[in-house]
Enzyme design. Sequence first.
Site, mmCIF file in Angstrom:
data_model
loop_
_atom_site.group_PDB
_atom_site.id
_atom_site.type_symbol
_atom_site.label_atom_id
_atom_site.label_comp_id
_atom_site.label_asym_id
_atom_site.label_seq_id
_atom_site.Cartn_x
_atom_site.Cartn_y
_atom_site.Cartn_z
ATOM 1 N N LEU A 90 -23.218 -18.310 -31.179
ATOM 2 C CA LEU A 90 -24.511 -17.888 -31.622
ATOM 3 C C LEU A 90 -25.796 -19.031 -31.649
ATOM 4 O O LEU A 90 -26.270 -19.304 -32.646
ATOM 5 C CB LEU A 90 -24.312 -17.687 -33.196
ATOM 6 C CG LEU A 90 -23.455 -16.255 -33.445
ATOM 7 C CD1 LEU A 90 -23.158 -16.180 -35.086
ATOM 8 C CD2 LEU A 90 -24.153 -15.139 -32.879
ATOM 9 N N CYS A 91 -25.897 -19.610 -30.597
ATOM 10 C CA CYS A 91 -27.070 -20.301 -30.407
ATOM 11 C C CYS A 91 -27.812 -20.156 -29.220
ATOM 12 O O CYS A 91 -28.213 -21.126 -28.339
ATOM 13 C CB CYS A 91 -26.866 -21.964 -30.358
ATOM 14 S SG CYS A 91 -25.281 -22.307 -29.481
ATOM 15 N N GLY A 92 -28.207 -18.899 -28.887
ATOM 16 C CA GLY A 92 -28.905 -18.588 -27.488
ATOM 17 C C GLY A 92 -28.359 -18.889 -26.466
ATOM 18 O O GLY A 92 -27.065 -18.861 -26.215
#
Lengths: 296, 138
Positions: A90-92
Amino acid sequence: MANLKDLKNRINSVASTQKITKAMKMVAASKLRRAQEAAEAARPYAERMENVLSGLADSVKGVAGAPKLLVGTGTDKTHLVIVATSERGLCGGFNTSIVKAARLKIQELTKAGKTVKILCIGRKGFTQLQRVYGEKIIEVVDLSEVKNLRFSDVSPIADKVLGMFDASEFDFVTLFYARFKSALTQIVTEQQLIPAAFEEKEGEAKGEGLKGSIYEYEPEEKEILSTLLPRNVAVQLFRALLENAASEQGARMTAMDSATRNAGDMIDRLTLQYNRTRQAAITNELIEIISGAEAL
Amino acid sequence: MAKDQENTFHFELVSPERLLMDMAVSAVRVPGAEGDFMVLPNHAPVMSTIRPGVLDVYEGEGKTPEQVFVRGGFAEVTPGTLVILAEEAVLVKELSKSNLKQKITDAREDLEDAKTDEDKRKAQEAIARLTELLTAVN
Protein backbone atom coordinates in the site's frame (compact mmCIF):
# COMPACT_ATOMS: atom_id res chain seq x y z
CA MET A 1 -31.53 1.00 -12.17
CA ALA A 2 -29.74 0.32 -8.93
CA ASN A 3 -32.08 0.49 -6.05
CA LEU A 4 -31.77 2.93 -3.23
CA LYS A 5 -30.63 0.45 -0.63
CA ASP A 6 -27.76 -0.81 -2.78
CA LEU A 7 -26.59 2.71 -3.43
CA LYS A 8 -26.70 3.57 0.24
CA ASN A 9 -24.59 0.52 1.03
CA ARG A 10 -22.02 1.44 -1.61
CA ILE A 11 -21.72 4.95 -0.25
CA ASN A 12 -21.22 3.65 3.28
CA SER A 13 -18.57 1.18 2.23
CA VAL A 14 -16.64 3.75 0.22
CA ALA A 15 -16.87 6.16 3.13
CA SER A 16 -15.35 3.65 5.52
CA THR A 17 -12.59 2.89 3.02
CA GLN A 18 -11.91 6.57 2.84
CA LYS A 19 -11.61 6.71 6.61
CA ILE A 20 -8.98 4.00 6.52
CA THR A 21 -6.93 5.58 3.75
CA LYS A 22 -7.12 8.93 5.49
CA ALA A 23 -5.83 7.43 8.72
CA MET A 24 -3.05 5.64 6.84
CA LYS A 25 -2.07 8.87 5.18
CA MET A 26 -1.87 10.62 8.53
CA VAL A 27 0.19 7.82 10.04
CA ALA A 28 2.52 7.84 7.05
CA ALA A 29 2.93 11.59 7.33
CA SER A 30 4.06 11.42 10.93
CA LYS A 31 6.29 8.43 10.27
CA LEU A 32 7.71 10.25 7.30
CA ARG A 33 8.80 13.12 9.48
CA ARG A 34 10.64 10.79 11.79
CA ALA A 35 12.20 8.77 8.97
CA GLN A 36 13.29 11.94 7.25
CA GLU A 37 14.95 13.22 10.40
CA ALA A 38 16.77 9.93 10.83
CA ALA A 39 17.93 9.98 7.22
CA GLU A 40 19.17 13.52 7.56
CA ALA A 41 20.92 12.79 10.85
CA ALA A 42 22.82 9.97 9.21
CA ARG A 43 24.05 12.10 6.37
CA PRO A 44 27.03 13.84 8.04
CA TYR A 45 28.62 10.55 9.01
CA ALA A 46 28.32 9.00 5.58
CA GLU A 47 29.55 12.16 3.91
CA ARG A 48 32.60 12.52 6.14
CA MET A 49 33.34 8.86 5.67
CA GLU A 50 33.20 9.27 1.94
CA ASN A 51 35.47 12.32 2.01
CA VAL A 52 38.09 10.60 4.10
CA LEU A 53 37.92 7.40 2.11
CA SER A 54 38.16 8.98 -1.29
CA GLY A 55 41.26 10.85 -0.12
CA LEU A 56 42.77 7.68 1.21
CA ALA A 57 41.75 5.66 -1.79
CA ASP A 58 43.60 7.93 -4.17
CA SER A 59 46.85 7.43 -2.34
CA VAL A 60 46.55 3.65 -2.24
CA LYS A 61 44.96 2.85 -5.56
CA GLY A 62 48.12 2.44 -7.59
CA VAL A 63 49.88 0.34 -4.99
CA ALA A 64 50.05 -3.41 -5.42
CA GLY A 65 48.10 -5.39 -2.87
CA ALA A 66 45.50 -2.69 -2.39
CA PRO A 67 42.41 -3.92 -0.58
CA LYS A 68 40.01 -5.93 -2.70
CA LEU A 69 37.06 -3.96 -1.40
CA LEU A 70 38.55 -0.95 -3.13
CA VAL A 71 39.96 -2.22 -6.39
CA GLY A 72 37.85 -5.32 -6.92
CA THR A 73 38.85 -8.94 -7.26
CA GLY A 74 40.11 -8.52 -10.79
CA THR A 75 37.24 -10.46 -12.35
CA ASP A 76 33.59 -9.67 -12.77
CA LYS A 77 31.98 -13.06 -13.16
CA THR A 78 29.55 -13.01 -10.29
CA HIS A 79 27.41 -10.12 -9.21
CA LEU A 80 25.40 -9.69 -6.07
CA VAL A 81 22.36 -7.50 -6.38
CA ILE A 82 20.92 -6.19 -3.14
CA VAL A 83 17.32 -5.12 -3.51
CA ALA A 84 16.06 -2.98 -0.66
CA THR A 85 12.30 -2.67 -0.49
CA SER A 86 9.66 -2.18 2.18
CA GLU A 87 8.00 -4.71 4.45
CA ARG A 88 4.52 -3.45 3.84
CA GLY A 89 2.50 -2.75 0.76
CA LEU A 90 0.00 0.00 0.00
CA CYS A 91 2.64 2.49 -0.92
CA GLY A 92 1.98 3.12 -4.57
CA GLY A 93 4.61 2.17 -7.09
CA PHE A 94 7.41 2.29 -4.54
CA ASN A 95 8.35 -1.38 -4.43
CA THR A 96 7.49 -2.04 -8.05
CA SER A 97 9.79 0.65 -9.35
CA ILE A 98 12.73 -0.57 -7.28
CA VAL A 99 12.16 -4.14 -8.35
CA LYS A 100 11.80 -3.07 -11.95
CA ALA A 101 15.14 -1.28 -11.92
CA ALA A 102 16.77 -4.28 -10.29
CA ARG A 103 15.19 -6.64 -12.80
CA LEU A 104 16.54 -4.64 -15.72
CA LYS A 105 20.01 -4.81 -14.23
CA ILE A 106 19.70 -8.53 -13.62
CA GLN A 107 18.57 -9.12 -17.20
CA GLU A 108 21.46 -7.07 -18.52
CA LEU A 109 23.95 -8.99 -16.41
CA THR A 110 22.52 -12.36 -17.33
CA LYS A 111 22.65 -11.43 -20.98
CA ALA A 112 26.33 -10.57 -20.58
CA GLY A 113 26.89 -14.07 -19.29
CA LYS A 114 27.46 -13.18 -15.65
CA THR A 115 26.20 -15.11 -12.70
CA VAL A 116 23.76 -13.13 -10.61
CA LYS A 117 22.92 -13.59 -6.97
CA ILE A 118 20.21 -11.67 -5.24
CA LEU A 119 19.87 -10.54 -1.67
CA CYS A 120 16.49 -9.14 -0.71
CA ILE A 121 16.02 -6.74 2.13
CA GLY A 122 12.33 -6.43 2.76
CA ARG A 123 9.57 -8.90 2.12
CA LYS A 124 7.84 -7.04 -0.67
CA GLY A 125 10.76 -7.14 -3.05
CA PHE A 126 11.22 -10.81 -2.32
CA THR A 127 7.67 -11.75 -3.23
CA GLN A 128 7.96 -9.88 -6.50
CA LEU A 129 11.31 -11.35 -7.48
CA GLN A 130 10.64 -14.83 -6.19
CA ARG A 131 8.58 -15.92 -9.15
CA VAL A 132 11.12 -15.10 -11.82
CA TYR A 133 14.43 -15.31 -10.02
CA GLY A 134 13.57 -17.64 -7.16
CA GLU A 135 16.66 -19.80 -7.53
CA LYS A 136 18.96 -16.78 -7.62
CA ILE A 137 17.88 -15.37 -4.28
CA ILE A 138 20.47 -16.39 -1.73
CA GLU A 139 19.16 -14.53 1.26
CA VAL A 140 16.16 -12.62 2.47
CA VAL A 141 16.52 -10.16 5.29
CA ASP A 142 13.33 -9.54 7.19
CA LEU A 143 13.22 -6.19 8.92
CA SER A 144 9.52 -6.23 9.76
CA GLU A 145 10.31 -6.47 13.47
CA VAL A 146 12.43 -3.35 13.32
CA LYS A 147 10.53 -0.15 14.02
CA ASN A 148 13.29 2.41 14.14
CA LEU A 149 16.24 1.36 12.09
CA ARG A 150 19.47 1.55 14.05
CA PHE A 151 23.00 1.02 12.92
CA SER A 152 23.16 -2.19 14.94
CA ASP A 153 20.31 -3.60 12.81
CA VAL A 154 22.25 -3.04 9.63
CA SER A 155 25.78 -4.06 10.54
CA PRO A 156 24.92 -7.80 10.70
CA ILE A 157 23.64 -7.59 7.12
CA ALA A 158 26.83 -5.85 6.04
CA ASP A 159 28.91 -8.42 7.91
CA LYS A 160 27.13 -11.20 6.10
CA VAL A 161 27.75 -9.60 2.73
CA LEU A 162 31.40 -8.98 3.58
CA GLY A 163 31.79 -12.52 4.81
CA MET A 164 30.49 -13.86 1.52
CA PHE A 165 32.72 -11.45 -0.37
CA ASP A 166 35.76 -12.70 1.53
CA ALA A 167 34.77 -16.23 0.60
CA SER A 168 34.82 -14.99 -3.03
CA GLU A 169 31.20 -15.78 -3.63
CA PHE A 170 30.89 -12.71 -5.81
CA ASP A 171 33.00 -9.92 -7.29
CA PHE A 172 30.62 -7.00 -7.51
CA VAL A 173 27.89 -5.75 -5.23
CA THR A 174 25.21 -3.39 -6.44
CA LEU A 175 22.52 -1.96 -4.22
CA PHE A 176 19.09 -0.83 -5.33
CA TYR A 177 17.05 1.53 -3.20
CA ALA A 178 14.95 4.66 -3.51
CA ARG A 179 16.60 7.90 -2.59
CA PHE A 180 14.33 10.30 -0.82
CA LYS A 181 13.95 13.61 -2.60
CA SER A 182 10.62 14.81 -1.34
CA ALA A 183 7.34 13.28 -0.22
CA LEU A 184 6.28 13.31 -3.86
CA THR A 185 9.43 12.11 -5.56
CA GLN A 186 11.63 9.19 -4.76
CA ILE A 187 14.48 8.37 -7.05
CA VAL A 188 15.35 4.74 -7.62
CA THR A 189 19.09 4.57 -7.24
CA GLU A 190 21.65 2.02 -8.23
CA GLN A 191 24.76 2.15 -6.12
CA GLN A 192 27.87 0.08 -6.45
CA LEU A 193 28.99 -1.01 -2.99
CA ILE A 194 31.91 -3.28 -3.80
CA PRO A 195 34.40 -2.31 -5.11
CA ALA A 196 33.86 1.03 -3.44
CA ALA A 197 32.95 3.72 -5.93
CA PHE A 198 33.26 7.37 -5.02
CA GLU A 199 31.38 10.14 -6.68
CA GLU A 200 33.80 12.64 -8.09
CA LYS A 201 33.01 15.89 -6.44
CA GLU A 202 35.15 18.47 -8.16
CA GLY A 203 35.38 21.69 -6.24
CA GLU A 204 33.07 20.49 -3.51
CA ALA A 205 35.75 18.53 -1.77
CA LYS A 206 37.83 21.60 -1.22
CA GLY A 207 35.93 22.27 1.99
CA GLU A 208 38.35 19.94 3.70
CA GLY A 209 41.15 21.50 1.75
CA LEU A 210 43.74 18.84 2.42
CA LYS A 211 44.84 16.11 0.12
CA GLY A 212 45.16 12.65 1.51
CA SER A 213 48.90 12.65 1.20
CA ILE A 214 49.43 15.42 3.76
CA TYR A 215 48.06 13.42 6.63
CA GLU A 216 50.12 11.39 8.96
CA TYR A 217 48.57 8.00 9.28
CA GLU A 218 48.39 6.03 12.44
CA PRO A 219 48.44 3.06 11.85
CA GLU A 220 49.47 2.87 8.18
CA GLU A 221 47.21 3.83 5.33
CA LYS A 222 46.58 0.28 4.32
CA GLU A 223 45.63 -0.79 7.79
CA ILE A 224 43.27 2.12 8.20
CA LEU A 225 41.72 1.33 4.86
CA SER A 226 41.22 -2.27 5.77
CA THR A 227 39.16 -1.27 8.78
CA LEU A 228 37.43 1.62 7.10
CA LEU A 229 36.31 -0.06 3.90
CA PRO A 230 34.17 -2.73 5.54
CA ARG A 231 32.69 -0.10 7.79
CA ASN A 232 31.96 2.03 4.78
CA VAL A 233 29.90 -0.79 3.29
CA ALA A 234 27.83 -0.92 6.46
CA VAL A 235 27.45 2.83 6.58
CA GLN A 236 26.37 3.09 2.96
CA LEU A 237 23.89 0.29 3.48
CA PHE A 238 22.58 1.97 6.60
CA ARG A 239 22.15 5.24 4.81
CA ALA A 240 20.43 3.56 1.89
CA LEU A 241 17.98 1.80 4.19
CA LEU A 242 17.17 5.01 6.02
CA GLU A 243 16.57 6.79 2.74
CA ASN A 244 14.44 3.87 1.70
CA ALA A 245 12.36 4.06 4.85
CA ALA A 246 11.74 7.76 4.31
CA SER A 247 10.89 7.14 0.66
CA GLU A 248 8.49 4.39 1.59
CA GLN A 249 6.56 6.63 3.93
CA GLY A 250 6.57 9.40 1.37
CA ALA A 251 5.26 7.09 -1.32
CA ARG A 252 2.61 5.73 1.03
CA MET A 253 1.54 9.21 1.97
CA THR A 254 1.05 10.28 -1.64
CA ALA A 255 -0.65 7.01 -2.54
CA MET A 256 -3.03 7.25 0.38
CA ASP A 257 -3.68 10.91 -0.31
CA SER A 258 -4.82 10.19 -3.84
CA ALA A 259 -6.79 7.17 -2.61
CA THR A 260 -8.61 9.42 -0.15
CA ARG A 261 -9.31 11.91 -2.88
CA ASN A 262 -10.57 9.22 -5.23
CA ALA A 263 -12.85 7.90 -2.53
CA GLY A 264 -14.18 11.43 -2.02
CA ASP A 265 -14.93 11.76 -5.75
CA MET A 266 -16.65 8.41 -5.74
CA ILE A 267 -18.81 9.34 -2.77
CA ASP A 268 -19.85 12.54 -4.54
CA ARG A 269 -20.77 10.65 -7.68
CA LEU A 270 -22.69 8.00 -5.80
CA THR A 271 -24.52 10.56 -3.69
CA LEU A 272 -25.62 12.36 -6.83
CA GLN A 273 -26.85 9.13 -8.31
CA TYR A 274 -28.59 8.26 -5.04
CA ASN A 275 -30.41 11.58 -4.95
CA ARG A 276 -31.44 11.30 -8.59
CA THR A 277 -32.78 7.82 -8.04
CA ARG A 278 -34.65 8.94 -4.98
CA GLN A 279 -36.18 11.86 -6.85
CA ALA A 280 -37.16 9.64 -9.75
CA ALA A 281 -38.86 7.25 -7.35
CA ILE A 282 -40.82 10.13 -5.76
CA THR A 283 -41.83 11.53 -9.14
CA ASN A 284 -42.95 8.10 -10.19
CA GLU A 285 -45.08 7.72 -7.09
CA LEU A 286 -46.66 11.13 -7.61
CA ILE A 287 -47.51 10.31 -11.21
CA GLU A 288 -49.14 7.13 -10.07
CA ILE A 289 -51.23 8.94 -7.46
CA ILE A 290 -52.25 11.73 -9.83
CA SER A 291 -53.18 9.41 -12.66
CA GLY A 292 -55.08 7.27 -10.16
CA ALA A 293 -57.07 10.34 -9.01
CA GLU A 294 -57.74 11.42 -12.58
CA ALA A 295 -59.13 8.02 -13.46
CA LEU A 296 -61.82 8.42 -10.81
CA MET B 1 36.79 36.45 23.21
CA ALA B 2 39.36 36.94 20.46
CA LYS B 3 41.89 35.14 22.57
CA ASP B 4 39.45 32.33 23.11
CA GLN B 5 39.02 31.85 19.42
CA GLU B 6 42.73 31.52 18.91
CA ASN B 7 42.87 28.80 21.48
CA THR B 8 40.02 26.74 20.20
CA PHE B 9 39.32 24.61 17.21
CA HIS B 10 36.28 23.05 15.68
CA PHE B 11 35.30 19.65 17.00
CA GLU B 12 32.73 17.28 15.57
CA LEU B 13 31.67 13.94 16.92
CA VAL B 14 29.56 11.98 14.48
CA SER B 15 27.91 8.61 14.91
CA PRO B 16 26.05 6.85 12.11
CA GLU B 17 22.76 7.85 13.68
CA ARG B 18 23.41 11.50 14.34
CA LEU B 19 25.78 14.39 14.83
CA LEU B 20 26.48 14.31 18.55
CA MET B 21 28.76 17.26 19.12
CA ASP B 22 29.56 20.19 16.96
CA MET B 23 31.34 22.97 18.78
CA ALA B 24 34.52 24.89 19.51
CA VAL B 25 36.83 23.26 22.02
CA SER B 26 40.27 23.95 23.36
CA ALA B 27 41.58 20.40 23.59
CA VAL B 28 40.47 16.82 23.12
CA ARG B 29 42.19 13.67 24.31
CA VAL B 30 41.64 10.88 21.80
CA PRO B 31 42.16 7.18 22.50
CA GLY B 32 44.08 6.36 19.35
CA ALA B 33 44.66 2.80 18.23
CA GLU B 34 48.34 3.17 18.96
CA GLY B 35 48.06 5.25 22.08
CA ASP B 36 46.18 8.22 23.42
CA PHE B 37 46.94 11.58 21.96
CA MET B 38 45.93 15.10 22.79
CA VAL B 39 44.64 17.29 20.03
CA LEU B 40 45.26 21.01 20.47
CA PRO B 41 44.66 23.85 18.02
CA ASN B 42 46.99 23.79 15.02
CA HIS B 43 47.69 20.11 15.36
CA ALA B 44 49.45 18.51 12.43
CA PRO B 45 47.06 16.61 10.15
CA VAL B 46 46.65 13.06 11.38
CA MET B 47 44.30 10.28 10.50
CA SER B 48 44.03 7.60 13.13
CA THR B 49 41.77 4.77 14.00
CA ILE B 50 40.57 4.72 17.58
CA ARG B 51 40.22 1.95 20.08
CA PRO B 52 37.23 1.72 22.41
CA GLY B 53 37.78 4.27 25.11
CA VAL B 54 36.90 7.64 26.51
CA LEU B 55 37.26 10.97 24.81
CA ASP B 56 38.03 13.90 27.06
CA VAL B 57 36.62 17.04 25.54
CA TYR B 58 37.89 20.30 27.06
CA GLU B 59 35.66 23.19 26.16
CA GLY B 60 37.93 25.74 27.76
CA GLU B 61 40.87 25.99 30.07
CA GLY B 62 40.17 25.05 33.66
CA LYS B 63 36.82 23.51 32.83
CA THR B 64 36.19 19.88 33.66
CA PRO B 65 36.24 17.80 30.53
CA GLU B 66 33.13 16.29 29.05
CA GLN B 67 33.72 12.57 28.77
CA VAL B 68 32.36 10.55 25.91
CA PHE B 69 32.74 6.85 25.43
CA VAL B 70 33.46 5.96 21.83
CA ARG B 71 33.83 2.66 20.09
CA GLY B 72 35.01 1.70 16.64
CA GLY B 73 35.85 4.61 14.46
CA PHE B 74 38.54 7.02 13.50
CA ALA B 75 39.72 10.55 14.04
CA GLU B 76 40.63 13.03 11.37
CA VAL B 77 42.74 15.93 12.53
CA THR B 78 43.50 19.04 10.54
CA PRO B 79 44.99 22.25 11.99
CA GLY B 80 41.58 23.81 12.51
CA THR B 81 39.29 20.84 12.97
CA LEU B 82 38.91 17.48 14.60
CA VAL B 83 36.33 15.11 13.25
CA ILE B 84 35.66 11.86 15.03
CA LEU B 85 33.55 9.26 13.35
CA ALA B 86 32.49 6.69 15.89
CA GLU B 87 30.32 3.66 15.38
CA GLU B 88 29.00 4.22 18.85
CA ALA B 89 29.24 7.21 21.16
CA VAL B 90 27.72 7.62 24.62
CA LEU B 91 28.15 10.44 27.09
CA VAL B 92 29.82 9.01 30.19
CA LYS B 93 27.65 11.08 32.51
CA GLU B 94 24.62 9.32 31.11
CA LEU B 95 25.96 5.99 32.28
CA SER B 96 25.87 4.79 35.83
CA LYS B 97 27.96 2.01 37.29
CA SER B 98 25.17 0.16 39.05
CA ASN B 99 23.05 0.31 35.93
CA LEU B 100 25.86 -1.13 33.85
CA LYS B 101 26.58 -3.90 36.32
CA GLN B 102 22.93 -4.82 36.29
CA LYS B 103 22.98 -4.96 32.51
CA ILE B 104 26.06 -7.16 32.52
CA THR B 105 24.38 -9.63 34.87
CA ASP B 106 21.34 -9.61 32.61
CA ALA B 107 23.49 -10.29 29.57
CA ARG B 108 25.24 -13.17 31.37
CA GLU B 109 21.85 -14.69 32.11
CA ASP B 110 20.93 -14.27 28.47
CA LEU B 111 24.07 -16.13 27.53
CA GLU B 112 23.14 -19.04 29.77
CA ASP B 113 19.62 -19.13 28.40
CA ALA B 114 20.74 -18.76 24.80
CA LYS B 115 19.60 -21.65 22.64
CA THR B 116 20.84 -20.80 19.20
CA ASP B 117 24.36 -19.81 18.19
CA GLU B 118 23.04 -16.50 17.02
CA ASP B 119 21.62 -15.69 20.44
CA LYS B 120 24.83 -16.78 22.09
CA ARG B 121 26.91 -14.58 19.86
CA LYS B 122 24.65 -11.62 20.54
CA ALA B 123 24.83 -12.09 24.28
CA GLN B 124 28.60 -12.43 24.18
CA GLU B 125 28.91 -9.27 22.16
CA ALA B 126 26.70 -7.44 24.59
CA ILE B 127 28.81 -8.58 27.52
CA ALA B 128 32.03 -7.51 25.83
CA ARG B 129 30.55 -4.14 25.01
CA LEU B 130 29.19 -3.52 28.48
CA THR B 131 32.45 -4.53 30.11
CA GLU B 132 34.26 -2.03 27.92
CA LEU B 133 31.82 0.62 29.03
CA LEU B 134 32.27 -0.29 32.65
CA THR B 135 36.04 0.00 32.48
CA ALA B 136 35.55 3.33 30.78
CA VAL B 137 33.40 4.61 33.62
CA ASN B 138 35.74 3.45 36.35
